[in-house]
Design an enzyme around this catalytic site. Structure first.
Site, mmCIF file in Angstrom:
data_model
loop_
_atom_site.group_PDB
_atom_site.id
_atom_site.type_symbol
_atom_site.label_atom_id
_atom_site.label_comp_id
_atom_site.label_asym_id
_atom_site.label_seq_id
_atom_site.Cartn_x
_atom_site.Cartn_y
_atom_site.Cartn_z
ATOM 1 N N TYR A 85 0.843 -1.195 0.000
ATOM 2 C CA TYR A 85 0.000 0.000 0.000
ATOM 3 C C TYR A 85 0.882 1.250 0.000
ATOM 4 O O TYR A 85 0.688 2.170 -0.807
ATOM 5 C CB TYR A 85 -0.899 -0.030 1.237
ATOM 6 C CG TYR A 85 -1.879 1.110 1.378
ATOM 7 C CD1 TYR A 85 -1.451 2.387 1.720
ATOM 8 C CD2 TYR A 85 -3.243 0.918 1.195
ATOM 9 C CE1 TYR A 85 -2.331 3.440 1.864
ATOM 10 C CE2 TYR A 85 -4.144 1.961 1.343
ATOM 11 C CZ TYR A 85 -3.681 3.219 1.684
ATOM 12 O OH TYR A 85 -4.571 4.254 1.821
ATOM 13 N N CYS A 86 1.858 1.287 0.919
ATOM 14 C CA CYS A 86 2.698 2.473 1.050
ATOM 15 C C CYS A 86 3.678 2.608 -0.109
ATOM 16 O O CYS A 86 3.994 3.730 -0.536
ATOM 17 C CB CYS A 86 3.439 2.449 2.378
ATOM 18 S SG CYS A 86 2.340 2.667 3.814
ATOM 19 N N VAL A 87 4.172 1.494 -0.639
ATOM 20 C CA VAL A 87 5.045 1.577 -1.815
ATOM 21 C C VAL A 87 4.296 2.238 -2.962
ATOM 22 O O VAL A 87 4.821 3.124 -3.645
ATOM 23 C CB VAL A 87 5.552 0.179 -2.227
ATOM 24 C CG1 VAL A 87 6.315 0.262 -3.554
ATOM 25 C CG2 VAL A 87 6.460 -0.404 -1.146
#
Length: 327
Positions: A85-87
């Protein structure tokens, strides 16, 4: 408010009041995303929400250091923590900075072409390595890295892997368009310190922050996150602290056996320890074993935050020790 949220049911942002509404308003102005689920999931605890937002704003969004460089560090941290998600979020934000080719190299799991960019990405993956930036830039880079060590663990524990509905983030065009929609906001120069008025807790600022607003924000987040220890028996809270302190900062917990508390006997300790060392391994059964009345969404986000801040402090300790060795 379902779908993205795995175990909580946050109130819709439009109904928010008080400091939660104030954080959402600043998010919309300074981040460009007024309903960022990364923060909405923390809304059951205004002190946690405000502290997390302040650390990210003051380190990643404000200041004088290159936004591209800080996004690369955040992407490296997110890759190390296995937080897809954060990537994805950082590839979208790299599109917003105008670094389209770089964004897609990160999205494909490739190395940046520029040597300086490669060093920043690598340092984000392993902060025990030499810092590839001058000491005057350390507060922003270190603050960004530690912010996302915390945020990654919140996201992996409490959200699904999809940043956009239906997994649309897997398409390059969607990532590019999403980034371009944020370009004007990302390229604005923000005044440091404007998030500090939102804080509901306070704590000692770390030395690496060098008397910047980042340190004030980090101290507040640390205090808010440690409140979650009160949800555990003293021996369980100590187990989490001891296990994380003995950790190398990289290796995940074993799936079973020594080191991972039994789900039936010590569900809270197990959940907090997973949040610290392997949040992507948290299962429905792990949460269900602990989250029964009287525990609420407020309690769950605080327990996860306790595990997360223990991990952040372990990584911070390694970083501080290395800095002292080379002083």
């Amino acid at each position: 408010m379902t779908g993205t949220f795995r175990y909580t049911s946050p109130e819709p942002p439009r109904t928010a009041t008080g400091v939660v509404a104030d954080v959402y308003a600043q998010l919309a102005t300074d981040f460009g995303i007024d309903r960022a689920t990364t923060f909405v999931v923390l809304s059951a605890s205004p002190p946690l929400l405000a502290g997390t937002w302040a650390v990210m704003r003051e380190s990643l969004l404000a200041g004088q250091v290159s936004r591209t460089g800080k996004e690369l560090v955040a992407a490296g941290v997110s890759l190390a923590n296995r937080c897809p998600y954060c990537v994805t979020a950082h590839t979208v934000l790299l599109h917003a900075t105008g670094d389209h080719t770089l964004a897609e190299r990160i999205a494909r799991g490739e190395q940046p072409e520029d040597p300086g960019h490669r060093q920043l990405l690598a340092w984000g993956k392993d902060m025990s390595t030499p810092q590839p930036f001058p000491s005057r830039q350390a507060p922003e880079y270190i603050g960004t890295a530690l912010a996302f060590h915390f945020i990654n663990r919140i996201v992996s524990s409490l959200l699904t892997e999809d940043m956009l509905p239906g997994g649309a983030q897997k398409y390059r065009l969607v990532r590019s368009v999403a980034g371009r929609s944020l370009a004007r906001t990302v390229r604005r120069e923000l005044v440091p310190g404007e998030s500090l008025a939102l804080l509901e807790t306070e704590g000692a600022a770390p030395g690496w922050a060098a008397d910047t607003p980042i340190g004030t924000a980090f101290g507040a987040l640390r205090t808010a996150a440690h409140l979650g220890a009160g949800l555990l028996a003293d021996e369980d809270a100590e187990l989490v602290r001891t296990s994380v302190a003995a950790w190398d900062g990289v290796s995940p917990l074993p799936l079973q056996g020594e080191g991972l508390p039994d789900r039936a006997e010590r569900p809270g300790a197990r959940l907090a320890l997973l949040a610290a060392r392997a949040p992507y391994r948290i299962t429905d059964d792990d949460v269900a074993a602990w989250q029964a009345p009287p525990f609420t969404d407020h309690c769950l986000v605080h327990l996860i935050a306790f595990g997360a801040i223990c991990a952040v402090e372990r990584i911070e300790a390694t970083l501080t020790a290395r800095t002292e060795e080379h002083a």
